[in-house]
Design an enzyme around this catalytic site. Structure first.
Site, PDB file in Angstrom:
ATOM      1  N   GLU A 176       0.851  -1.170  -0.107  1.00 39.67           N
ATOM      2  CA  GLU A 176       0.074   0.042  -0.034  1.00 39.67           C
ATOM      3  C   GLU A 176       0.759   1.232  -0.126  1.00 39.67           C
ATOM      4  OE1 GLU A 176      -3.698   2.234   2.414  1.00 39.67           O
ATOM      5  OE2 GLU A 176      -2.678   0.551   3.199  1.00 39.67           O
ATOM      6  N   LYS A 213      -2.810  -1.926  -2.943  1.00 40.44           N
ATOM      7  CA  LYS A 213      -3.806  -1.123  -2.677  1.00 40.44           C
ATOM      8  C   LYS A 213      -3.329   0.199  -2.647  1.00 40.44           C
ATOM      9  CE  LYS A 213      -6.738  -0.059   1.776  1.00 40.44           C
ATOM     10  NZ  LYS A 213      -7.274  -0.482   2.884  1.00 40.44           N
TER      11      LYS A 213
END
Length: 295
Positions: A176, A213
C-alpha cells in the site's frame, strides 16, 4: 476455506475488501466517528475493547456475510480476539471472508516527499502467528506526499523488500503505497508510482503474486497495466478521506479495481443505533461499495 480457495476468492470474487484495521494511533478517531467520545474509556485496554466490540458487531451483522465482502483487513489485536465465540480469522473464513492482517508499525517522518514504514524487526514472528490462525495475507502502508521521484521509488522499493519477507512466510502481501489525495501534483506523481511498481512486479520471481492497495487515481484506469500484470492477484482502492459517495463514484470509473474502504464503509455507523438500524446502515454501505467495485 483453504489457501487455494482463498486465492480464488480474492482473484475472482465480485465484491470488496473491508478495512477494519485501525491501530492504536487512529483508534480514538475511529471510536469518535462511531459515536464514542474520548473519555469513555480508561487506558488502552478499555479503548481496544470498545473498538473490538464495534468490529465484532460488523463481522456478525447478517449483511457482512452476504457474499459482497470477500476479504477483511484486521488489526493485530482483532486477529487475536474472538467474534461469534470463535477466533476472528476463523469466523471470517466461516462466513466466506478472507482474513488479512495489518503488519506495519506506522510511518517515519517525511523525507523526499514521502513517509516510509518504520522498521519491522519482529515481522517473521508475527507472520508465523498469523499463518497459524488462518490469515491469508497482509497489508502495510506507506504515504507519498508529493511528486518526488526519489521518494516515490524509495517507498516502492521498501514495499517490495518487505513483501519478499511476507511471501517467504507463505502469506500474500498487499502493498500500500498510498498517494495523499490532497497532493496538488498527484496526477503526475501517480504516473511515476505506476511505473515504479511495474518495475518491481517485473522483478518478482516467476509464480509469485502480490496485491496492491492504491489511492483511486486522478486519471481513470491509470493502473490498468498493474491490474493486468500476471504478478498481481488483485488491485484494491483505499477511500483516502473521500466520503462513501465520492469514493464509490471515482472507483466505478476504474475497470478491475475493487474497494478496500475503511471510512467509506464505516462513516454512518453509530454505537447508539439499534441492531436493526446498524444492520440497515451497514448493508446500504456494503451494497453501494460492492456495486462500485463491480461496475
Amino acid at each position: 476455506m483453504n489457501h487455494q480457495e482463498m486465492t480464488d476468492r480474492i482473484a475472482t470474487g465480485q465484491g470488496f475488501i473491508a478495512a477494519l484495521d485501525q491501530s492504536g494511533g487512529s483508534t480514538p478517531k475511529a471510536l469518535a466517528g462511531y459515536g464514542v467520545e474520548e473519555g469513555a474509556w480508561n487506558g488502552d485496554d478499555e479503548m481496544f475493547a470498545l473498538i473490538h466490540q464495534m468490529r465484532s458487531r460488523i463481522v456478525e451483522s447478517p449483511c457482512f456475510g452476504n457474499g459482497k465482502v470477500i476479504g477483511a483487513i484486521l488489526f493485530e489485536k482483532t486477529m487475536d480476539g474472538e467474534s461469534g465465540g470463535k477466533p476472528v480469522p476463523e469466523r471470517l473464513a466461516e462466513r466466506g471472508i478472507v482474513p488479512f492482517l495489518k503488519v506495519d508499525k506506522g510511518l517515519e517522518d517525511e523525507v523526499n516527499g514521502a513517509q516510509l514504514m518504520k522498521p519491522m524487526p519482529d515481522l517473521e514472528n508475527l507472520l508465523a502467528r498469523a499463518k497459524a490462525k488462518g490469515v491469508f495475507g497482509t497489508k502495510m502502508r506507506s504515504v507519498i506526499k508529493s511528486n518526488d521521484t526519489a521518494g516515490i521509488k524509495q517507498v516502492v522499493r521498501q514495499q517490495f523488500a518487505e513483501g519478499a519477507r511476507i511471501l517467504a512466510a507463505g502469506l500474500v502481501p498487499m502493498l500500500e503505497p498510498e498517494y495523499d489525495i490532497k497532493a496538488p501534483d498527484r496526477a503526475e506523481g501517480e504516473i511515476v508510482l505506476r511505473d515504479a511498481i511495474l518495475e518491481g512486479l517485473d522483478a518478482l520471481p516467476a509464480g509469485q503474486q502480490v496485491m496492491l492497495k492504491l489511492s483511486i487515481p486522478v486519471e481513470p484506469n491509470l493502473y490498468k497495466p498493474l491490474i493486468d500484470h500476471p504478478a498481481v492477484l488483485r488491485v484494491v482502492a483505499l477511500s483516502g478521506g473521500y466520503s462513501t459517495d465520492e469514493a464509490c463514484e471515482k472507483l466505478s470509473q476504474n475497470e478491475g479495481m475493487i474497494a478496500s474502504f475503511s471510512r467509506g464503509l464505516l462513516q454512518d455507523l453509530r454505537h447508539q443505533q439499534s441492531d436493526e438500524e446498524f444492520d440497515s446502515t451497514l448493508g446500504a454501505a456494503i451494497d453501494k461499495i460492492q456495486a462500485a467495485s463491480v461496475a
